[in-house]
Design an enzyme around this catalytic site. Sequence first.
Site, PDB file in Angstrom:
ATOM      1  N   LYS A  57       3.402 -15.406   2.298  1.00  0.00           N
ATOM      2  CA  LYS A  57       3.256 -16.121   0.975  1.00  0.00           C
ATOM      3  C   LYS A  57       4.749 -16.425   0.588  1.00  0.00           C
ATOM      4  CE  LYS A  57       0.643 -17.801  -2.476  1.00  0.00           C
ATOM      5  NZ  LYS A  57      -0.024 -19.071  -2.277  1.00  0.00           N
ATOM      6  N   TYR A  73       0.822  -1.007  -0.066  1.00  0.00           N
ATOM      7  CA  TYR A  73       0.088   0.100  -0.008  1.00  0.00           C
ATOM      8  C   TYR A  73       0.789   1.294   0.067  1.00  0.00           C
ATOM      9  CZ  TYR A  73      -3.970  -3.112   1.001  1.00  0.00           C
ATOM     10  OH  TYR A  73      -4.810  -3.966   1.163  1.00  0.00           O
ATOM     11  N   ASP A 109      -5.295  -6.658   5.977  1.00  0.00           N
ATOM     12  CA  ASP A 109      -6.386  -5.854   5.571  1.00  0.00           C
ATOM     13  C   ASP A 109      -7.474  -7.110   5.281  1.00  0.00           C
ATOM     14  OD1 ASP A 109      -8.182  -4.118   4.617  1.00  0.00           O
ATOM     15  OD2 ASP A 109      -6.927  -3.695   3.000  1.00  0.00           O
TER      16      ASP A 109
END
Length: 358
Positions: free
Chosen positions: A192, A142, A248
């Site tokens: 991940k 972000y 989020d």
Amino acid sequence: MNYNIAVVPGDGIGPEVVGEAIRVLNAVGKKYGHTFNYNTVLAGGAAIDEYGECLPASTVQACKESDAVLLGAVGGPKWDHVPGDQRPERALLGLRKALGLYANLRPAMIFEELADASPLKPSILDGGLDILIVRELTGGIYFGDHVTETDDNGTVTAYDIERYSDYEIQRIARTAFEMASKRQGRVTSVDKANVLDSSRLWRKTVADMSSEYDNITLDNMYVDNASMQLIRDPKHFDVIVTSNMFGDILSDEASQITGSIGMLPSASLADGNFGMYEPVHGSAPDIAGTNQANPIATILSVAMMLRYTFNLGTEADAIENAVKQFLRDGYRTGDIATSGEAVCGTVETGEKIASYIA
Ligand code: NAD
């Protein structure tokens, strides 16, 4: 003791729910001998109307000078026409950045009395749920470069950069381990790492940090698996620590498991004890001004403020117990009522919870 709180009521139901949280804080002050001083300032749509900008410098200054910030919610259809970079919601990003709020804490809790509100089967929840999601809030994709470019053939390409430095991961991991040490002592780090370099650094850094915390059990989970396990076996989790974007998404998923957005508090912490406290929900323009908003998320947010910024654990417990008592006595706000319960408005809910504290 004296505590100075910057209050940012915001828009929609923000001022209504903040008003009730302050009523409850005042009851705590009276009972335990504390003075809470409030400095009310504008952000979001209310600030656009008054000053022509969503986050005036005077608001940031007032927040910086306070011990903690209490925020309602910002935004609403009135400001939908405002250009993207000046929208009311930009005030939140601006405050997080200006105040160095890098750790977002979102508890996903189900009160026993509200277990029916969850979309999950009772056999999965077994009476309750208590997960704390610790989301990194000022780094990652972000805040990385956002690029859209067109090549000579007219092909348009866009990309966003996920970037983490080890010190950013270390400080959020520390927050998670500290929180877990006051809870069940288990941290699940979500990443991940099978695909992303940034996640491989994340996993290694969290593991290195864990050697400082003998009393904590650490496990790692890929984010796709974590999103499944939250539904299949949510009791696996105590504290989840993860990056900005994964946090989020997972925190919204977890909030839906609880079934009642009007009950969920949050905290965003900086170094030291400073923090900003706000409900998870937005400004709910559909019910603003009708005395129907559930103020409990904001009331539980001030309990978090007492616990994490002011180190007043007993007082925080008093608020949480008052909320439980309210539910146990059969009172509900409209959003969590099923049938046969006494439905209370925003003000009545605040008054009753404050009276349990007194
Ligand atoms: P929302 O959370 O405001 O509302 C979603 C639904 O939940 C609505 O039906 C609303 O009535 C209900 N609801 C929310 N809080 C409630 C409460 N305390 N009691 C009872 N019911 C409640 O989300 P939205 O409708 O997507 O967004 C409305 C506005 O809020 C938008 O402008 C959005 O950008 C803004 N927003 C702000 C924040 C924030 O300030 N942190 C967060 C999310 C959305």
